[in-house]
Design an enzyme around this catalytic site. Sequence first.
Site, PDB file in Angstrom:
ATOM      1  CG  ASP A 198      -1.835   1.140   1.344  1.00 44.06           C
ATOM      2  OD1 ASP A 198      -2.774   1.163   0.535  1.00 44.06           O
ATOM      3  OD2 ASP A 198      -1.660   2.019   2.219  1.00 44.06           O
ATOM      4  CD  GLU A 255      -2.077   2.535  -3.673  1.00 39.69           C
ATOM      5  OE1 GLU A 255      -3.154   3.022  -4.026  1.00 39.69           O
ATOM      6  OE2 GLU A 255      -1.713   2.551  -2.482  1.00 39.69           O
ATOM      7  CG  HIS A 328      -9.719  -0.745  -2.370  1.00 37.77           C
ATOM      8  ND1 HIS A 328      -8.619  -1.159  -3.103  1.00 37.77           N
ATOM      9  CD2 HIS A 328      -9.227   0.018  -1.375  1.00 37.77           C
ATOM     10  CE1 HIS A 328      -7.526  -0.663  -2.565  1.00 37.77           C
ATOM     11  NE2 HIS A 328      -7.856   0.057  -1.505  1.00 37.77           N
ATOM     12  CG  ASP A 329      -8.268   3.165  -3.308  1.00 37.70           C
ATOM     13  OD1 ASP A 329      -8.954   3.083  -2.273  1.00 37.70           O
ATOM     14  OD2 ASP A 329      -7.047   2.905  -3.346  1.00 37.70           O
TER      15      ASP A 329
HETATM   16  C1  GLC Z   1      -4.067   3.238  -0.613  1.00 39.29           C
HETATM   17  C2  GLC Z   1      -5.312   2.397  -0.495  1.00 39.29           C
HETATM   18  C3  GLC Z   1      -6.439   3.262  -0.027  1.00 39.29           C
HETATM   19  C4  GLC Z   1      -6.063   3.838   1.324  1.00 39.29           C
HETATM   20  C5  GLC Z   1      -4.731   4.558   1.275  1.00 39.29           C
HETATM   21  C6  GLC Z   1      -4.202   4.826   2.641  1.00 39.29           C
HETATM   22  O1  GLC Z   1      -4.181   4.190  -1.605  1.00 39.29           O
HETATM   23  O2  GLC Z   1      -5.586   1.740  -1.704  1.00 39.29           O
HETATM   24  O3  GLC Z   1      -7.649   2.567   0.036  1.00 39.29           O
HETATM   25  O4  GLC Z   1      -7.059   4.715   1.738  1.00 39.29           O
HETATM   26  O5  GLC Z   1      -3.750   3.805   0.615  1.00 39.29           O
HETATM   27  O6  GLC Z   1      -3.791   3.642   3.250  1.00 39.29           O
END
Ligand code: GLC
Length: 558
Positions: A198, A255, A328-329
């Site tokens: 993440d 990510e 999910h985002d």
């Molecule tokens: C990433 C996740 C997201 C989360 C963020 C903070 O972007 O995909 O859902 O809110 O990190 O952890």
Amino acid sequence: MKKWWQKEVIYQIYPKSFYDSNGDGIGDVKGITEKLDYLSDLGVTMLWLCPIYRSPMDDNGYDISDYYQLNPEFGTMEDLDELIEKAKKKNIKIILDLVINHTSDEHPWFQDAINNPNSPYKDYYIFKEGKDGEEPTNWRSIFGGSVWEKVKDTNEYYLHVFSKKQPDLNWENEKVRNDLYDMVNYWLDKGLAGFRVDAITFIKKDQSYESIPSDGVDGLAKVTKCARNQKGIEKFLTELKEKTFSKYDCVTVGEAPGVPYDQLEDFIGEKGYFSMIFDFSYADLDVESGSEWFKRRNWTIKELRDRIFKSQLEMQKVGWGAIFSENHDQPRSISKYIKEEDRNYYSTTMLAALFFFLRGTPFIYQGQEIGMTNFERTSIDDFNDLSSIDQYYRSLEEGFSKEEALHIVNLRSRDNGRTPFHWDDTKNAGFSLGTPWIKLNENYTEINLKAEENKKDSVLEFYKKIIQIRQNGKYSDCLIYGDILPLDIDIDDIIAYQRCYENQNIVCVFNFSNKSQSISLPIKSTDIVLNNYDTISITEQEINLKPFQLVLIATEKV
Ligand code: GLC
Ligand code: CA
């Protein structure tokens, strides 16, 4: 060199909304185990579970208060062990989400840091003195407001790139890093196949901690300029890989927003920090930036095509990519990429195949395989996602009306993808016998798994087919390992590419228009690998495509 994870098809589960096994309205780990037959039948080979660790759920689990425990509402460690074991019997691997940029403010480290004057954990987070009663810098949090939150009764602030309940860990502190590495290794020893990592480009902050020119009416400035992919991150990521991932034959999906293409080589490929990373360049083409939804853009199919190909070619130069159109985002892909009046079986399947056959490991987000869509909410009170609420108020501040602000948020809200999965047309779509934690999309009586199973021309059966073709078909090698070669078509709303591997070659053509269109391509053979209509008209010089038709043809290189 081929890697085992190139061959996977990954299914992303948002546990809270997948299946509720005990009627408390919240999806859980047992619920995933109960649905393993379905997942195996679909043909996916790996599951990525969004965070299931102990958490106050301010950001639905991306705020972890104990890395070694499950959140009770998701189940117990035994439940997870059972899932891993039963999934393994079906040749399905499991990866978890690794959230190591920040913890929850309820994590014992943070609690000790703010409550104990001599805390050994003070240096686990980033505290700075305020300047003349103001925040240390003008950096804006991704979820709104300042990145700095004042510690009660002091002149000290702690830094949070995301919500104030997600204080950032201090990666400059070796002890923090080592504690995190131990935790990563603990989970890998448990038999996980790897991690989705993440927000990893945020771990390094500009050490000067200075304000920069503001870029909004709130006087704050983009944190992405000061706390994302900063110089020095290479040391942390190299160490992370060396002390954890590289000791295992695991897969890691970063990510990693903010990595320019000329730095890709550090992130992926033989020497990269990760097996693959997500590229958001085409997922975010409807907005100027993923964290400013009110800056909308009018985009074209040609632009989508250019961005996809640019990304594919850059990834191909150095390594391997993670292919996705939803998560999910993100809003649902049909709602984002296809105009309302054009949404149907053909456009949905065309869109599915366009992404699925790109070069990289494909990801399918729960519900995508049955064609779930965005869910429009009529009041800001109906949103759960904290970034939706922030974007609403920020839009108002930037001068949009309430209606406009609501519209902007509806288009982009992270809640769009977080509504419960539609299993059937019974109460709560068969998701839960209790009261679901979030409202369901009302269209579940039409769009649901049961209605699509074993039905000709259903989105679900189409997904099963494309997974089968990629994984176990005559042209698997080509569709998995083959190079991608964009085809230069002079019609703006057709996207076409070839996948080429040894003596196999597949031409993939997608008509992104509600009109019939022809393209000239010299196709000799007519081995049709995939077609979302019953027929296709091909002459020696031309392919004639119906509205939203897609076709994959095994042929000689064109
Ligand atoms: C990433 C996740 C997201 C989360 C963020 C903070 O972007 O995909 O859902 O809110 O990190 O952890
Ligand atoms: Ca439950």
